[in-house]
Design a protein around this motif. Structure first.
Motif, PDB file in Angstrom:
ATOM      1  N   ALA A   1      38.613  25.294 -42.651  1.00 30.18           N
ATOM      2  CA  ALA A   1      39.344  25.823 -41.494  1.00 30.18           C
ATOM      3  C   ALA A   1      40.604  26.569 -41.919  1.00 30.18           C
ATOM      4  CB  ALA A   1      39.695  24.685 -40.538  1.00 30.18           C
TER       5      ALA A   1
ATOM      6  N   LYS B   1      40.896  29.244 -39.057  1.00 30.81           N
ATOM      7  CA  LYS B   1      40.404  28.755 -37.765  1.00 30.81           C
ATOM      8  C   LYS B   1      41.565  28.153 -36.983  1.00 30.81           C
ATOM      9  CE  LYS B   1      36.057  29.577 -38.609  1.00 30.81           C
ATOM     10  NZ  LYS B   1      35.368  30.678 -37.989  1.00 30.81           N
ATOM     11  N   SER B   2      41.532  28.307 -35.669  1.00 25.43           N
ATOM     12  CA  SER B   2      42.629  27.827 -34.827  1.00 25.43           C
ATOM     13  C   SER B   2      42.745  26.308 -34.827  1.00 25.43           C
ATOM     14  CB  SER B   2      42.452  28.329 -33.396  1.00 25.43           C
ATOM     15  OG  SER B   2      41.215  27.873 -32.874  1.00 25.43           O
ATOM     16  N   TYR B   3      41.665  25.612 -35.070  1.00 21.19           N
ATOM     17  CA  TYR B   3      41.695  24.156 -35.036  1.00 21.19           C
ATOM     18  C   TYR B   3      42.209  23.525 -36.340  1.00 21.19           C
ATOM     19  CZ  TYR B   3      37.174  24.652 -37.444  1.00 21.19           C
ATOM     20  OH  TYR B   3      36.181  24.986 -38.307  1.00 21.19           O
ATOM     21  N   SER B   4      42.571  24.338 -37.327  1.00 21.58           N
ATOM     22  CA  SER B   4      42.979  23.781 -38.624  1.00 21.58           C
ATOM     23  C   SER B   4      44.214  22.893 -38.507  1.00 21.58           C
ATOM     24  CB  SER B   4      43.222  24.891 -39.645  1.00 21.58           C
ATOM     25  OG  SER B   4      44.388  25.622 -39.350  1.00 21.58           O
TER      26      SER B   4
ATOM     27  N   ILE C   1      45.317  21.097 -35.822  1.00 21.69           N
ATOM     28  CA  ILE C   1      44.976  19.838 -35.162  1.00 21.69           C
ATOM     29  C   ILE C   1      44.219  18.933 -36.135  1.00 21.69           C
ATOM     30  CG2 ILE C   1      43.608  18.792 -33.311  1.00 21.69           C
ATOM     31  CD1 ILE C   1      46.129  20.178 -32.314  1.00 21.69           C
ATOM     32  N   LEU C   2      43.310  19.515 -36.892  1.00 18.28           N
ATOM     33  CA  LEU C   2      42.539  18.749 -37.868  1.00 18.28           C
ATOM     34  C   LEU C   2      43.450  18.163 -38.951  1.00 18.28           C
ATOM     35  CD1 LEU C   2      39.704  17.857 -38.602  1.00 18.28           C
ATOM     36  CD2 LEU C   2      39.385  20.035 -39.773  1.00 18.28           C
TER      37      LEU C   2
ATOM     38  N   CYS D   1      52.652  21.162 -39.217  1.00 25.68           N
ATOM     39  CA  CYS D   1      51.686  21.475 -38.159  1.00 25.68           C
ATOM     40  C   CYS D   1      52.318  21.351 -36.779  1.00 25.68           C
ATOM     41  CB  CYS D   1      50.462  20.578 -38.279  1.00 25.68           C
ATOM     42  SG  CYS D   1      49.452  20.941 -39.729  1.00 25.68           S
TER      43      CYS D   1
END
Length: 178
Positions: free
Chosen positions: A93, A98-101, A103-104, A159
């Motif tokens: 990600a 990726k945009s979810y990186s 949150i992950l 983050c």
């Protein structure tokens, strides 16, 4: 043109430019899959040996590893089974933006902090008497494990800032549209 063909014939190699004169070049005799296979197997053996030896050494700082304590096994199992693959997904990600990186990364880091808290709390509740000496206690148990607190905390803070900044930008866009 003929000179180039002669050079290619005399000094056949896979490099560019093709007419590069490599004195004494000897082509490899193993296939790429054979090389990768030997390298992979050798790497596996070395990593396994280092893992085995370092585990025995680390147990001097926390004998619960040598005794296969159920709490330690559970925490390490969750880390390996859930967080390991999640880290690979996070790597993908991040690399592909990726945009979810973010949150992950936060989820993985929170999982790591939770596991570390359980690791230290179970030791404390059981008397915190698992090291062979004070040297091993501080060098292995405290200092070596500090990175499992510091690094996830830094990742969470980074983050958090990125996510908050993105939300602020989104809020400003919504305000301008109205």
């Amino acid at each position: 043109m003929e000179g180039r063909e002669e050079t290619w014939e005399r000094h056949s190699h896979p490099y560019i430019p093709r007419d590069l004169d490599l004195q004494g070049f000897v082509p490899g005799f193993l296939s790429q899959s054979a090389i990768i296979g030997v390298y992979g197997f050798s790497s596996f053996l070395v990593v396994s040996l280092v893992w085995f030896l370092s585990g025995k050494e680390y147990s001097k700082g926390d004998s619960r590893y040598a005794a296969r304590d159920s709490g330690v096994v559970a925490v390490e199992g969750i880390t390996a089974v859930l967080e390991g693959p999640a880290c690979l997904l996070a790597l993908y990600a991040i690399a592909t933006r990726k945009s979810y990186s973010y949150i992950l990364q936060v989820a993985i880091s929170l999982g790591q902090l939770y596991g570390t808290a359980v690791y230290f709390l179970t030791s404390y509740l059981e008397g915190d008497n698992f090291a062979a000496s004070s040297y091993y206690y501080y060098a292995y148990y405290i200092i070596a494990n500090a990175s499992w607190v510091v690094i996830p905390t830094l990742i969470i803070v980074r983050c958090w800032k990125k996510i908050c900044a993105a939300v602020q930008v989104q809020d400003k866009r919504k305000t301008k549209v109205r």
